[in-house]
Motif scaffolding. Structure first.
Motif, short mmCIF file in Angstrom:
data_model
loop_
_atom_site.label_atom_id
_atom_site.label_comp_id
_atom_site.label_asym_id
_atom_site.label_seq_id
_atom_site.Cartn_x
_atom_site.Cartn_y
_atom_site.Cartn_z
N ASN A 198 121.09 58.24 10.56
CA ASN A 198 119.74 58.71 10.27
C ASN A 198 118.70 57.80 10.91
OD1 ASN A 198 120.71 60.83 8.69
ND2 ASN A 198 120.78 59.56 6.84
N ASN A 199 117.52 58.38 11.15
CA ASN A 199 116.45 57.63 11.79
C ASN A 199 115.80 56.59 10.88
OD1 ASN A 199 116.48 58.66 14.43
ND2 ASN A 199 115.33 60.47 13.82
N ASP A 200 116.16 56.58 9.56
CA ASP A 200 115.53 55.62 8.66
C ASP A 200 116.34 54.34 8.50
OD1 ASP A 200 116.52 57.06 5.41
OD2 ASP A 200 117.62 56.70 7.28
N VAL A 201 117.42 54.16 9.27
CA VAL A 201 118.15 52.89 9.21
C VAL A 201 117.26 51.80 9.80
CG1 VAL A 201 120.42 53.98 9.33
CG2 VAL A 201 119.28 53.27 11.43
N LEU A 202 117.44 50.56 9.33
CA LEU A 202 116.57 49.46 9.72
C LEU A 202 117.26 48.52 10.70
CD1 LEU A 202 115.03 48.60 6.22
CD2 LEU A 202 113.92 49.82 8.10
N LEU A 203 116.45 47.97 11.60
CA LEU A 203 116.93 46.98 12.56
C LEU A 203 115.74 46.14 13.00
CD1 LEU A 203 117.45 48.70 16.03
CD2 LEU A 203 116.41 49.86 14.12
N PRO A 204 115.97 44.96 13.56
CA PRO A 204 114.85 44.12 14.00
C PRO A 204 114.09 44.79 15.15
CG PRO A 204 116.85 42.82 13.75
CD PRO A 204 117.26 44.26 13.65
N PRO A 205 112.78 44.57 15.24
CA PRO A 205 112.00 45.15 16.34
C PRO A 205 112.53 44.71 17.70
CG PRO A 205 110.56 44.21 14.67
CD PRO A 205 111.94 43.79 14.33
N PHE A 206 112.51 45.61 18.68
CA PHE A 206 112.86 45.36 20.07
C PHE A 206 114.35 45.14 20.31
CE2 PHE A 206 108.51 45.23 20.78
CZ PHE A 206 107.89 44.27 19.99
N THR A 207 115.18 45.39 19.30
CA THR A 207 116.62 45.16 19.48
C THR A 207 117.17 46.00 20.64
OG1 THR A 207 116.88 44.69 17.12
CG2 THR A 207 118.87 45.23 18.36
N ILE A 208 116.93 47.32 20.60
CA ILE A 208 117.44 48.20 21.67
C ILE A 208 116.59 48.06 22.92
CG2 ILE A 208 117.94 50.59 22.27
CD1 ILE A 208 118.31 51.17 19.30
N LYS B 268 111.69 43.96 10.33
CA LYS B 268 112.58 45.11 10.44
C LYS B 268 111.76 46.38 10.55
CE LYS B 268 116.00 42.76 7.56
NZ LYS B 268 116.68 42.73 6.25
N ILE B 269 112.22 47.28 11.40
CA ILE B 269 111.58 48.59 11.55
C ILE B 269 112.66 49.66 11.53
CG2 ILE B 269 109.66 47.67 12.91
CD1 ILE B 269 111.06 48.73 15.41
N THR B 270 112.23 50.93 11.47
CA THR B 270 113.21 52.02 11.44
C THR B 270 113.72 52.32 12.86
OG1 THR B 270 111.55 53.75 11.72
CG2 THR B 270 112.06 53.06 9.46
N LEU B 271 114.85 52.99 12.91
CA LEU B 271 115.40 53.40 14.19
C LEU B 271 114.44 54.34 14.91
CD1 LEU B 271 117.68 53.63 16.27
CD2 LEU B 271 118.71 55.42 14.85
N ALA B 272 113.73 55.19 14.17
CA ALA B 272 112.77 56.12 14.78
C ALA B 272 111.67 55.34 15.51
CB ALA B 272 112.17 57.03 13.72
N GLN B 273 111.17 54.26 14.88
CA GLN B 273 110.12 53.46 15.52
C GLN B 273 110.65 52.75 16.77
OE1 GLN B 273 109.33 51.38 11.76
NE2 GLN B 273 107.17 51.91 12.00
N GLU B 274 111.85 52.22 16.67
CA GLU B 274 112.45 51.56 17.82
C GLU B 274 112.68 52.54 18.96
OE1 GLU B 274 114.34 48.32 19.99
OE2 GLU B 274 112.82 48.52 18.43
N ARG B 275 113.09 53.74 18.60
CA ARG B 275 113.34 54.76 19.63
C ARG B 275 112.04 55.16 20.34
NH1 ARG B 275 117.60 59.71 18.77
NH2 ARG B 275 117.55 60.51 20.90
N ASP B 276 110.94 55.28 19.57
CA ASP B 276 109.65 55.59 20.19
C ASP B 276 109.26 54.50 21.19
OD1 ASP B 276 109.38 57.94 18.79
OD2 ASP B 276 108.12 57.07 17.21
N HIS B 277 109.51 53.26 20.80
CA HIS B 277 109.19 52.14 21.70
C HIS B 277 110.01 52.21 22.97
CE1 HIS B 277 108.80 47.51 22.29
NE2 HIS B 277 107.90 48.17 22.97
N VAL B 278 111.30 52.47 22.84
CA VAL B 278 112.17 52.58 24.02
C VAL B 278 111.73 53.73 24.90
CG1 VAL B 278 114.53 53.06 24.78
CG2 VAL B 278 114.14 51.52 22.86
#
Length: 589
Positions: free
Chosen positions: A465-475, A431-441
């Motif tokens: 908030n950007n600190d919510v968690l989700l699995p990597p690469f979901t978006i 799991k990573i934060t939404l901020a990290q996932e957004r940077d990847h996207v």
């Protein structure tokens, strides 16, 4: 007048020579683009010294227009005038540093000129005239974004001519000898000073242009090295991979020797010093041990600083970069010269950048190997893989961009680094934060949209908030799937909308497109089994769906809503944040 022109050219030549010497100092070049108060203050000091030097190397001229060519003018008769290059220094201060720097230098230069004349009343006009010229050159000719980079030598000539003309107007209005003095000195001072301004601009811009070209070449070298070394370092840091990599680096750079070590032994060495820097043996330099223990880049400019135990070692300069994997230094990358003068800031920057890239490659390789040993080996292995087609397309895009826009190419290289870093994070975390996932996207989109300008329009709307968690690469998987499959051959008007919101205690992720829709025959298979296509292996959606249901619950599976106007893919996850707030424990998985 001809003799005066020759003397004036000599004085301007002194300023130009000093400018040439100054621009070779890296610290001065950094000041040209710095925006801090400290940098501006340093520019004021530097150009004020230029202006004072111009004053004291000037040519004294008496009321009858007789010249008195002295070595240094520390003081002049209060009735005499000085022909000098002071306005050239003030004008350049304004062009380079802006109105604040130009005005300050003008004020100091004018005050010093008054001091030379013993604070005579007829000399006080030099203070407002010099300050005004500094302000005008800064306000009228300072580019808002990057100082003087838009200034051409021709434009510099016009600026110098204009500023020196303003000074002549002040001399005509306020000097006791008025027109007699102006008619004698105006033409030589205006022409020579204008030429000097043009040459001053040429010297600086030429050097910076060469430095920019060097950086572009360096970027291209880094891209080639990254491309060629990736297959080896992904197998880990060992003697086999190190031997291949040092040969590649040696072929693409001008270093005399390249070495790679782990924490204890030399893994590979090629070039000068190979007779005693032997692969498989313990390290023979104190510098390497220092880097391993400190974790900091070290530069040695002589044999003593390198600290080789071999008496006749030919290596005279070195850059040693730690290969840092997480918080641990796994080894070092060492680049050597046999002549210390060849070591410049460009080589230091190149070595540092390569070390960071290689460390990321090694980390990716280690993550892949570790992923095979854990429960979610199949998932993490897929996360750790860098799509070879995407990687080579990105390399080709950056290489092509480098010929047109080196700055844009460097930005894309940073985005590619972000993309790699996200793959590394995804290989280590469930799991990573939404901020990290957004940077990847964003990194993926920057590279993809550079390849296909104006083909896709992507909007990101988030109500959480950007600190919510989700699995990597979901978006990222859903966005990439939409870009690859949703629009067919349509060249424009392609839109992807990413919406994220909270619904009770669930996090809702939705990626919608205005594409052609999904065929009804494929809909039951998506996320449940491999669906091969001409643009991919068909495993991405299946892998994502398995991760979602494995980490959370069946309610978290992919939900498809498709029609002729496009497709919406929705995911509902238990709401969890980095701080631990949520409905489920974050220790799971």
């Amino acid at each position: 007048m001809i003799y005066l022109s020759i003397l004036m050219a000599e004085r301007v030549g002194i300023v130009i020579i000093l400018a040439f010497l100054l621009v070779n100092i890296p610290a001065f070049r950094r000041l040209l683009f710095a925006k801090t108060f400290a940098a501006r203050l340093q520019l004021v000091i530097i150009f004020a010294l230029f202006a004072i030097l111009a004053n004291i190397t000037g040519i004294e001229i008496d009321p009858t227009n007789d010249l008195h060519d002295k070595v240094l003018l520390t003081a002049v008769n209060h009735n005499d005038s000085i022909v000098n290059a002071r306005i050239l220094a003030v004008t350049m201060a304004g062009i380079i540093g802006g109105p604040w720097v130009g005005g300050s230098v003008g004020l100091i230069a004018g005050l010093h000129r008054v001091m030379q004349g013993g604070f005579a009343s007829q000399a006080w006009f030099y203070i407002p005239s010099s300050a005004l010229i500094g302000l005008l050159s800064g306000y009228l000719y300072k580019d808002k974004n990057s100082s003087f980079t838009g200034m051409t030598p021709k434009r510099g000539f016009i600026v110098g001519l204009s500023m020196e003309t303003i000074q002549m107007i002040f001399v005509f209005l306020f000097s006791p000898t008025g027109w007699r003095l102006v008619s004698f000195i105006a033409l030589p001072m205006i022409i020579i000073s204008s030429i000097g301004t043009s040459i001053f601009i040429s010297v600086i811009t030429m050097y910076l242009r060469q430095e920019e070209e060097t950086r572009a070449t360096q970027t291209h070298s880094v891209l080639q090295l990254t491309n060629e070394t990736l297959p080896y370092f992904r197998n880990g840091l060992n003697r086999q991979s190190a031997e291949k990599v040092v040969k590649i680096i040696k072929a693409h750079t001008n270093f005399d020797a390249i070495s790679i070590t782990n924490r204890h032994i030399i893994l590979a060495h090629v070039g000068a010093g190979s007779d005693h820097h032997i692969a498989g043996e313990t390290m023979v330099t104190n510098l390497s041990e220092s880097v391993i223990h400190s974790g900091q880049v070290r530069v040695a400019k002589n044999a003593e600083e390198i600290g080789c135990s071999h008496v006749n070692c030919p290596l005279q300069a070195a850059i040693v970069v730690p290969l840092r994997i997480g918080n641990k230094v796994a080894g070092t990358l060492k680049m050597y010269y046999t002549d210390s003068w060849r070591l410049t800031p460009v080589e230091i920057q190149l070595a540092t950048g390569l070390g960071e890239i290689f460390a990321n490659q090694i980390a990716l390789g280690e993550a892949e190997m570790q992923a095979k040993l854990v429960r979610d080996a199949e998932i993490k292995s897929l996360q750790a893989q860098v799509n070879p087609h995407f990687f080579f397309n990105a390399i080709n895009t950056i290489s092509a961009m480098m010929r047109r826009d080196a700055d844009k190419a460097r930005q894309l290289l940073l985005q590619l680094s972000t993309y790699f870093r996200a793959n590394l994070i995804g290989a280590r975390a469930t799991k990573i934060t939404l901020a990290q996932e957004r940077d990847h996207v964003n990194a993926y989109l920057s590279l993809e949209q550079t390849r296909f300008p104006d083909k896709y329009e992507v909007h990101f709307n988030s109500e959480v908030n950007n600190d919510v968690l989700l699995p990597p690469f979901t978006i990222q998987v859903l966005v990439e799937n939409a870009i690859k499959h949703a629009f067919g051959n349509r060249k424009s008007g392609n839109k992807v909308l990413i919406n994220i919101w909270r619904q009770n205690n669930r996090l809702i992720l939705q990626v919608a497109d205005n594409g052609c829709g999904i065929p009804a025959s494929l809909l039951p298979k998506l996320g449940q089994e491999v669906v091969p296509s001409e643009h991919g292996s068909g495993t991405a959606l299946q892998n994502l769906n398995q991760r979602l249901t494995g980490l959370y619950d069946q309610q978290s599976h992919l939900q498809f809503d498709t029609g002729k106007n496009g497709t919406k893919v929705t995911i509902s996850l238990p709401l969890q944040t980095k701080g631990g707030t949520g409905n489920e424990s974050l220790n799971r998985g």
